[in-house]
Design a protein around this motif. Structure first.
Motif, PDB file in Angstrom:
ATOM      1  N   ASN A 225       0.822  -1.206   0.000  1.00 52.05           N
ATOM      2  CA  ASN A 225       0.000   0.000   0.000  1.00 52.05           C
ATOM      3  C   ASN A 225       0.857   1.257   0.000  1.00 52.05           C
ATOM      4  N   GLU A 226       1.986   1.219   0.705  1.00 53.30           N
ATOM      5  CA  GLU A 226       2.860   2.385   0.752  1.00 53.30           C
ATOM      6  C   GLU A 226       3.357   2.756  -0.642  1.00 53.30           C
ATOM      7  N   THR A 227       3.776   1.751  -1.411  1.00 56.22           N
ATOM      8  CA  THR A 227       4.251   2.013  -2.760  1.00 56.22           C
ATOM      9  C   THR A 227       3.137   2.572  -3.622  1.00 56.22           C
ATOM     10  N   ILE A 228       1.931   2.007  -3.480  1.00 52.98           N
ATOM     11  CA  ILE A 228       0.798   2.504  -4.266  1.00 52.98           C
ATOM     12  C   ILE A 228       0.495   3.950  -3.900  1.00 52.98           C
ATOM     13  N   LYS A 229       0.502   4.286  -2.624  1.00 49.22           N
ATOM     14  CA  LYS A 229       0.217   5.670  -2.232  1.00 49.22           C
ATOM     15  C   LYS A 229       1.245   6.627  -2.824  1.00 49.22           C
ATOM     16  N   GLN A 230       2.513   6.251  -2.748  1.00 47.60           N
ATOM     17  CA  GLN A 230       3.552   7.114  -3.320  1.00 47.60           C
ATOM     18  C   GLN A 230       3.375   7.259  -4.825  1.00 47.60           C
ATOM     19  N   ALA A 231       2.992   6.162  -5.497  1.00 52.05           N
ATOM     20  CA  ALA A 231       2.810   6.202  -6.948  1.00 52.05           C
ATOM     21  C   ALA A 231       1.616   7.073  -7.328  1.00 52.05           C
ATOM     22  N   VAL A 232       0.529   6.979  -6.548  1.00 57.13           N
ATOM     23  CA  VAL A 232      -0.627   7.849  -6.824  1.00 57.13           C
ATOM     24  C   VAL A 232      -0.240   9.309  -6.634  1.00 57.13           C
ATOM     25  N   MET A 233       0.445   9.619  -5.555  1.00 61.89           N
ATOM     26  CA  MET A 233       0.869  11.005  -5.317  1.00 61.89           C
ATOM     27  C   MET A 233       1.781  11.515  -6.422  1.00 61.89           C
ATOM     28  N   ALA A 234       2.554  10.601  -7.041  1.00 67.32           N
ATOM     29  CA  ALA A 234       3.450  10.997  -8.125  1.00 67.32           C
ATOM     30  C   ALA A 234       2.742  11.099  -9.466  1.00 67.32           C
ATOM     31  N   GLY A 235       1.441  10.776  -9.506  1.00 68.31           N
ATOM     32  CA  GLY A 235       0.690  10.916 -10.746  1.00 68.31           C
ATOM     33  C   GLY A 235       0.742   9.709 -11.664  1.00 68.31           C
ATOM     34  N   MET A 236       1.135   8.555 -11.143  1.00 66.71           N
ATOM     35  CA  MET A 236       1.237   7.365 -11.996  1.00 66.71           C
ATOM     36  C   MET A 236      -0.116   6.738 -12.297  1.00 66.71           C
ATOM     37  N   GLY A 237      -1.136   7.025 -11.496  1.00 65.60           N
ATOM     38  CA  GLY A 237      -2.431   6.425 -11.736  1.00 65.60           C
ATOM     39  C   GLY A 237      -3.349   6.603 -10.548  1.00 65.60           C
ATOM     40  N   VAL A 238      -4.472   5.867 -10.568  1.00 68.36           N
ATOM     41  CA  VAL A 238      -5.447   5.895  -9.487  1.00 68.36           C
ATOM     42  C   VAL A 238      -5.518   4.501  -8.881  1.00 68.36           C
ATOM     43  N   SER A 239      -6.105   4.402  -7.681  1.00 71.57           N
ATOM     44  CA  SER A 239      -6.177   3.103  -7.042  1.00 71.57           C
ATOM     45  C   SER A 239      -7.330   3.067  -6.060  1.00 71.57           C
ATOM     46  N   LEU A 240      -7.783   1.848  -5.775  1.00 71.46           N
ATOM     47  CA  LEU A 240      -8.788   1.613  -4.738  1.00 71.46           C
ATOM     48  C   LEU A 240      -8.058   1.221  -3.460  1.00 71.46           C
ATOM     49  N   LEU A 241      -8.274   2.003  -2.393  1.00 71.38           N
ATOM     50  CA  LEU A 241      -7.601   1.749  -1.129  1.00 71.38           C
ATOM     51  C   LEU A 241      -8.573   1.935   0.024  1.00 71.38           C
ATOM     52  N   SER A 242      -8.253   1.316   1.138  1.00 69.54           N
ATOM     53  CA  SER A 242      -9.015   1.563   2.349  1.00 69.54           C
ATOM     54  C   SER A 242      -8.706   2.972   2.853  1.00 69.54           C
ATOM     55  N   ARG A 243      -9.755   3.694   3.226  1.00 76.28           N
ATOM     56  CA  ARG A 243      -9.554   5.029   3.786  1.00 76.28           C
ATOM     57  C   ARG A 243      -8.680   4.964   5.036  1.00 76.28           C
ATOM     58  N   HIS A 244      -8.707   3.824   5.720  1.00 75.91           N
ATOM     59  CA  HIS A 244      -7.927   3.687   6.951  1.00 75.91           C
ATOM     60  C   HIS A 244      -6.430   3.546   6.703  1.00 75.91           C
ATOM     61  N   THR A 245      -6.007   3.377   5.456  1.00 73.55           N
ATOM     62  CA  THR A 245      -4.580   3.265   5.166  1.00 73.55           C
ATOM     63  C   THR A 245      -3.946   4.612   4.829  1.00 73.55           C
ATOM     64  N   MET A 246      -4.722   5.677   4.747  1.00 77.96           N
ATOM     65  CA  MET A 246      -4.161   6.939   4.239  1.00 77.96           C
ATOM     66  C   MET A 246      -4.730   8.167   4.938  1.00 77.96           C
ATOM     67  N   GLY A 247      -4.977   8.044   6.248  1.00 78.04           N
ATOM     68  CA  GLY A 247      -5.498   9.175   6.990  1.00 78.04           C
ATOM     69  C   GLY A 247      -4.610  10.405   6.894  1.00 78.04           C
ATOM     70  N   LEU A 248      -3.292  10.227   7.055  1.00 73.06           N
ATOM     71  CA  LEU A 248      -2.370  11.366   7.008  1.00 73.06           C
ATOM     72  C   LEU A 248      -2.367  12.013   5.636  1.00 73.06           C
ATOM     73  N   GLU A 249      -2.262  11.214   4.589  1.00 77.01           N
ATOM     74  CA  GLU A 249      -2.173  11.766   3.228  1.00 77.01           C
ATOM     75  C   GLU A 249      -3.454  12.508   2.840  1.00 77.01           C
ATOM     76  N   LEU A 250      -4.613  12.000   3.274  1.00 78.22           N
ATOM     77  CA  LEU A 250      -5.865  12.694   2.979  1.00 78.22           C
ATOM     78  C   LEU A 250      -5.967  13.991   3.767  1.00 78.22           C
ATOM     79  N   SER A 251      -5.528  13.974   5.022  1.00 76.25           N
ATOM     80  CA  SER A 251      -5.676  15.153   5.872  1.00 76.25           C
ATOM     81  C   SER A 251      -4.812  16.320   5.398  1.00 76.25           C
ATOM     82  N   VAL A 252      -3.661  16.030   4.788  1.00 73.27           N
ATOM     83  CA  VAL A 252      -2.780  17.119   4.324  1.00 73.27           C
ATOM     84  C   VAL A 252      -2.914  17.369   2.828  1.00 73.27           C
ATOM     85  N   GLY A 253      -3.843  16.662   2.166  1.00 70.62           N
ATOM     86  CA  GLY A 253      -4.104  16.926   0.754  1.00 70.62           C
ATOM     87  C   GLY A 253      -3.140  16.286  -0.218  1.00 70.62           C
TER      88      GLY A 253
END
Length: 305
Positions: A225-253
């Motif tokens: 999941n960590e790699t996927i989150k970094q890849a999404v933030m880098a603009g490589m694509g979109v993904s389906l993830l649990s909201r509970h895996t990315m509280g920090l990233e969602l809170s800071v945009g």
């Protein structure tokens, strides 16, 4: 096989796990010849070869595979008996072995920390793995309690839902579709980032796309999941993830949720035990704790609520 000793079974399981006589000997504090002798005696009792050497690779024979399943069941029952006796003697309940699917690792430490704070005599052993690996551990009966998103049909289990688990489609903060209400068909030209085969998240996304008749233009497979989150933030694509895996990233945009028809998918977190397994009091206490306090602790760990 009725004359096989418990020690021989332990040695056999160690060799089968590592597929190395020398590694098994080291882990058990024995010499390699001693391990080889015990395996030879076990093969004599079974009248079948249990291991075979192909080139430089050691592997289990079909007879070894069958025996391994039974040996792991026996050793699991012995561990259960030892811990049950400790509990009856009033000893500290012993080691509580917990298996956690990798998607739950973002909140599991906070939840378990709260549990141990109220049960200071408990020792925990935490194993984090993907769904397929967790199911293998469950089949082996080598752990006590499991935290996961979808209980299996086999082996038979007891499962208690203790919190919701919203699955959402996420994109980088500059994605052009962010301000629109979408259907899955609007994502046909997107690159999808997938977990490895065996992951529950991947199976859910593949079913979601299949039900919509959508074949991704391109997809990339990633192992965490960590790699996927970094890849999404880098603009490589979109993904389906649990909201509970990315509280920090969602809170800071750093990540944003796409508004997609049919999402979020409200799944659940479950605490799972093998059906028929005699739980120690501390394992039963953990199940009750998750039932009563798990949902609030997950929200607090994820979003600081």
């Amino acid at each position: 096989m009725r004359h096989a000793t418990l020690r021989q079974m332990q040695i056999f399981e160690a060799v089968a796990r590592s597929l190395s006589f020398s590694d098994a000997a080291r882990s058990m504090g024995l010499t390699q010849p001693a391990v080889s002798l015990q395996i030879k005696q076990l093969e004599g009792l079974s009248e079948l070869k249990l291991f075979e050497q192909v080139g430089r690779t050691l592997g289990l024979t079909p007879a070894g595979e069958v025996l391994l399943d039974h040996v792991r069941t026996i050793l699991g029952a012995v561990r259960d008996a030892e811990e049950a006796m400790d509990a009856l003697k009033g000893a500290r309940a012993g080691l509580l072995r917990i298996g956690v699917v990798s998607m739950a690792k973002y909140f599991a430490p906070a939840v378990l920390s709260a549990f141990t704070a109220s049960h200071p005599g408990v020792d925990l052993a935490l194993t984090v793995a993907n769904r397929e690996q967790i199911l293998d551990l469950m089949a082996e009966n080598s752990l006590d309690v499991f935290l996961m998103g979808r209980p299996p049909v086999e082996p038979p289990v007891e499962a208690l839902a203790f919190a919701t688990n919203p699955m959402v489609m996420v994109a980088p903060p500059n994605h052009p579709l962010l301000e629109r209400r979408l259907c899955l068909g609007d994502l046909a030209q997107e690159t999808f980032l997938l977990r490895e085969p065996g992951s529950g998240t991947r199976m859910l996304l593949e079913k979601l796309l299949s039900d919509a008749g959508l074949t991704p233009r391109r997809s990339y497979e990633m192992s965490s999941n960590e790699t996927i989150k970094q890849a999404v933030m880098a603009g490589m694509g979109v993904s389906l993830l649990s909201r509970h895996t990315m509280g920090l990233e969602l809170s800071v945009g750093r990540l944003r949720e796409l508004t997609v028809e049919g999402l979020p998918i409200e799944r659940h977190w479950y605490v799972v035990t093998r059906r028929g397994k005699r739980l120690l009091p501390v394992a039963e206490a953990l199940v009750r704790f998750l039932r009563d306090e798990g949902a609030a602790l997950i929200e607090r760990a994820t979003f600081g609520a």
